[in-house]
Design an enzyme around this catalytic site. Structure first.
Site, PDB file in Angstrom:
ATOM      1  N   ALA A  77      -2.654  -2.851  -0.980  1.00 56.50           N
ATOM      2  CA  ALA A  77      -2.258  -4.248  -0.779  1.00 56.50           C
ATOM      3  C   ALA A  77      -2.304  -4.554   0.708  1.00 56.50           C
ATOM      4  O   ALA A  77      -2.145  -3.659   1.544  1.00 56.50           O
ATOM      5  CB  ALA A  77      -0.848  -4.450  -1.317  1.00 56.50           C
ATOM      6  N   GLY A 120      -2.680   0.075  -3.855  1.00 54.50           N
ATOM      7  CA  GLY A 120      -3.261  -0.876  -4.806  1.00 54.50           C
ATOM      8  C   GLY A 120      -4.740  -0.613  -5.056  1.00 54.50           C
ATOM      9  O   GLY A 120      -5.257  -0.961  -6.115  1.00 54.50           O
ATOM     10  N   GLU A 123      -4.810   1.933  -7.685  1.00 52.71           N
ATOM     11  CA  GLU A 123      -4.380   1.285  -8.934  1.00 52.71           C
ATOM     12  C   GLU A 123      -5.507   0.417  -9.510  1.00 52.71           C
ATOM     13  O   GLU A 123      -5.684   0.335 -10.726  1.00 52.71           O
ATOM     14  CB  GLU A 123      -3.113   0.456  -8.669  1.00 52.71           C
ATOM     15  CG  GLU A 123      -1.919   1.372  -8.354  1.00 52.71           C
ATOM     16  CD  GLU A 123      -0.711   0.633  -7.808  1.00 52.71           C
ATOM     17  OE1 GLU A 123      -0.895  -0.272  -6.964  1.00 52.71           O
ATOM     18  OE2 GLU A 123       0.419   0.959  -8.211  1.00 52.71           O
ATOM     19  N   GLU A 143       2.576   4.379  -0.843  1.00 57.63           N
ATOM     20  CA  GLU A 143       3.492   3.251  -0.672  1.00 57.63           C
ATOM     21  C   GLU A 143       4.860   3.619  -0.107  1.00 57.63           C
ATOM     22  O   GLU A 143       5.441   2.849   0.662  1.00 57.63           O
ATOM     23  CB  GLU A 143       3.690   2.527  -2.015  1.00 57.63           C
ATOM     24  CG  GLU A 143       2.493   1.690  -2.448  1.00 57.63           C
ATOM     25  CD  GLU A 143       1.486   2.441  -3.299  1.00 57.63           C
ATOM     26  OE1 GLU A 143       1.469   3.690  -3.261  1.00 57.63           O
ATOM     27  OE2 GLU A 143       0.705   1.786  -4.003  1.00 57.63           O
TER      28      GLU A 143
HETATM   29  N1  CO8 Z   1      -3.127  -3.726   4.753  1.00 56.71           N
HETATM   30  C1  CO8 Z   1      -3.524  -4.473   5.804  1.00 56.71           C
HETATM   31  N2  CO8 Z   1      -4.407  -4.038   6.725  1.00 56.71           N
HETATM   32  C2  CO8 Z   1      -4.902  -2.800   6.578  1.00 56.71           C
HETATM   33  C3  CO8 Z   1      -4.544  -1.966   5.505  1.00 56.71           C
HETATM   34  C4  CO8 Z   1      -3.608  -2.494   4.561  1.00 56.71           C
HETATM   35  N3  CO8 Z   1      -3.227  -1.796   3.462  1.00 56.71           N
HETATM   36  N4  CO8 Z   1      -5.187  -0.798   5.619  1.00 56.71           N
HETATM   37  C5  CO8 Z   1      -5.950  -0.889   6.728  1.00 56.71           C
HETATM   38  N5  CO8 Z   1      -5.775  -2.093   7.307  1.00 56.71           N
HETATM   39  C6  CO8 Z   1      -6.413  -2.613   8.512  1.00 56.71           C
HETATM   40  C7  CO8 Z   1      -5.774  -2.042   9.776  1.00 56.71           C
HETATM   41  O1  CO8 Z   1      -4.617  -2.788  10.138  1.00 56.71           O
HETATM   42  C8  CO8 Z   1      -6.908  -2.201  10.783  1.00 56.71           C
HETATM   43  O2  CO8 Z   1      -6.969  -3.565  11.140  1.00 56.71           O
HETATM   44  P1  CO8 Z   1      -7.056  -3.986  12.716  1.00 56.71           P
HETATM   45  O3  CO8 Z   1      -8.289  -3.295  13.204  1.00 56.71           O
HETATM   46  O4  CO8 Z   1      -7.166  -5.467  12.659  1.00 56.71           O
HETATM   47  O5  CO8 Z   1      -5.810  -3.450  13.327  1.00 56.71           O
HETATM   48  C9  CO8 Z   1      -8.150  -1.924   9.948  1.00 56.71           C
HETATM   49  O6  CO8 Z   1      -7.761  -2.140   8.577  1.00 56.71           O
HETATM   50  C10 CO8 Z   1      -8.649  -0.490  10.067  1.00 56.71           C
HETATM   51  O7  CO8 Z   1      -7.565   0.375   9.756  1.00 56.71           O
HETATM   52  P2  CO8 Z   1      -7.121   1.583  10.721  1.00 56.71           P
HETATM   53  O8  CO8 Z   1      -7.394   1.237  12.156  1.00 56.71           O
HETATM   54  O9  CO8 Z   1      -5.713   1.932  10.375  1.00 56.71           O
HETATM   55  O10 CO8 Z   1      -8.137   2.701  10.253  1.00 56.71           O
HETATM   56  P3  CO8 Z   1      -7.907   4.285  10.279  1.00 56.71           P
HETATM   57  O11 CO8 Z   1      -9.217   4.887   9.938  1.00 56.71           O
HETATM   58  O12 CO8 Z   1      -7.241   4.697  11.541  1.00 56.71           O
HETATM   59  O13 CO8 Z   1      -6.863   4.579   9.080  1.00 56.71           O
HETATM   60  C11 CO8 Z   1      -5.977   4.375   6.851  1.00 56.71           C
HETATM   61  C12 CO8 Z   1      -7.232   4.320   7.751  1.00 56.71           C
HETATM   62  C13 CO8 Z   1      -5.425   5.794   6.823  1.00 56.71           C
HETATM   63  C14 CO8 Z   1      -6.406   3.961   5.442  1.00 56.71           C
HETATM   64  C15 CO8 Z   1      -4.896   3.409   7.406  1.00 56.71           C
HETATM   65  O14 CO8 Z   1      -5.492   2.136   7.659  1.00 56.71           O
HETATM   66  C16 CO8 Z   1      -3.742   3.195   6.483  1.00 56.71           C
HETATM   67  O15 CO8 Z   1      -2.857   4.039   6.402  1.00 56.71           O
HETATM   68  N6  CO8 Z   1      -3.691   2.031   5.760  1.00 56.71           N
HETATM   69  C17 CO8 Z   1      -2.593   1.672   4.913  1.00 56.71           C
HETATM   70  C18 CO8 Z   1      -2.622   2.468   3.603  1.00 56.71           C
HETATM   71  C19 CO8 Z   1      -1.417   2.119   2.740  1.00 56.71           C
HETATM   72  O16 CO8 Z   1      -0.276   2.376   3.078  1.00 56.71           O
HETATM   73  N7  CO8 Z   1      -1.678   1.507   1.554  1.00 56.71           N
HETATM   74  C20 CO8 Z   1      -0.664   1.105   0.627  1.00 56.71           C
HETATM   75  C21 CO8 Z   1      -0.318  -0.347   0.825  1.00 56.71           C
HETATM   76  S1  CO8 Z   1       1.015  -0.896  -0.188  1.00 56.71           S
HETATM   77  C22 CO8 Z   1       0.299  -1.163  -1.718  1.00 56.71           C
HETATM   78  O17 CO8 Z   1      -0.870  -0.968  -1.929  1.00 56.71           O
HETATM   79  C23 CO8 Z   1       1.227  -1.646  -2.784  1.00 56.71           C
HETATM   80  C24 CO8 Z   1       0.475  -2.272  -3.952  1.00 56.71           C
HETATM   81  C25 CO8 Z   1       1.478  -3.055  -4.761  1.00 56.71           C
HETATM   82  C26 CO8 Z   1       0.764  -4.025  -5.719  1.00 56.71           C
HETATM   83  C27 CO8 Z   1       1.800  -4.846  -6.451  1.00 56.71           C
HETATM   84  C28 CO8 Z   1       1.173  -5.969  -7.254  1.00 56.71           C
HETATM   85  C29 CO8 Z   1       2.127  -6.707  -8.131  1.00 56.71           C
END
Ligand code: CO8
Length: 269
Positions: A77, A120, A123, A143
């Protein structure tokens, strides 16, 4: 490749969040926020749902591939968008409905996964019926690391797919599974090379699309019901679905075509 129409107020200059490529009898829906690792914003999810529903109603399309970029299927998400939501907006906003709408898609869905497939994103892959992974794919439910829990099936579908021990490890420790581990565990159908994952998913979709569409829909529903039913009820549901398939013109055609050593022509009747 067509772009799904999005809110003109937010998308005037931005590239479309979702791209749709029709190549009958299949279509490919591509999540297109590569710079944000396909974080599932409201706009992106809305675009996926709209595309899926239009394609699902179209009888010329018999299987749909869902994919992202080579670096990320989806990293979950959109955390930045989610962090500004009130709990009530979360509970009663479009998000919950979007996930329910995807569950209702009857056409077979093939996920083509490369790179990050997290939260997500994982999922979303699990809602698909067949998951084709690149050898680079990495699956996780991280998460709790950002203070929430999986909310679109991660605590339920993941357990059913890979069992409690591995699901708990992923959800509580943040462990990610490589593509090979995910295949071994039962989360992924096939693993192929980075160069081949999308083509393989499209080939699988074509193979799915070539088979009797009514039977495919009934088979998909019956397999999905296995998670909700006890064995007796599931077997009864399966048998009723078989009788329904058997009543179709396509069953007559498929059975006759086998005996006559020819390719069947499906009428969707
Ligand atoms: N949300 C928003 N932006 C994101 C996300 C995210 N989940 N993941 C990556 N990005 C963005 C980063 O902010 C960055 O943007 P910017 O360059 O503008 O700062 C860009 O993507 C590239 O990301 P990174 O620089 O972090 O890239 P890395 O290679 O260093 O790292 C990772 C990659 C490990 C994937 C890292 O980006 C990360 O940890 N991302 C978050 C992963 C996470 O925690 N996901 C779970 C989110 S919560 C969720 O999914 C709940 C779902 C619930 C659904 C409910 C429905 C009813």
């Amino acid at each position: 490749m067509a772009a799904v129409e999005t809110d003109p107020a937010t998308s005037e200059q931005a590239p479309p969040a979702v791209l749709v490529d029709r190549d009958e009898p299949i279509a490919t829906v591509t999540m297109n926020r590569p710079g944000q690792l396909n974080a599932l914003s409201n706009e992106l999810m809305g675009g996926v749902v709209q595309a899926m529903h239009e394609l699902d109603r179209d009888r010329a399309i018999r299987a749909i591939v869902l994919t992202g970029s080579e670096r990320a299927f989806a990293a979950g998400a959109d955390i930045k968008e989610m962090s500004s939501l009130t709990p009530i907006e979360f509970a009663f906003g479009a998000r919950v409905e979007q996930w329910d709408a995807l569950r209702a898609v009857r056409a077979p869905l093939v996920a083509a996964v490369s790179g990050h497939c997290l939260g997500g994103g994982c999922e979303l892959a699990m809602i698909c019926d067949i998951v084709i992974a690149s050898e680079t794919a990495s699956f996780g439910q991280p998460e709790t690391g950002v203070g929430i829990i999986p909310g679109a099936g991660g605590t339920q579908r993941l357990v059913r797919a890979i069992g409690k021990a591995k699901a708990m490890d992923m959800i509580l420790s943040g462990r990610t599974l490589s593509a090979t581990e995910a295949e071994r565990a039962g989360l992924v159908s096939r693993v192929v090379t980075r160069e081949m994952y999308l083509r393989e998913a499209q080939d699988v979709a074509r193979a799915v699309a070539a088979r009797a569409p009514i039977a495919q829909t009934l088979a998909k529903e019956a397999v999905d019901r296995a998670a909700d039913m006890g064995l007796g009820d599931g077997l009864a549901f399966e048998r009723k679905s078989l009788y329904l398939a058997f009543a179709s013109d396509d069953a007559r055609e498929g059975l006759a075509a086998f005996s006559e050593r020819r390719r069947p022509e499906w009428s969707w009747k």
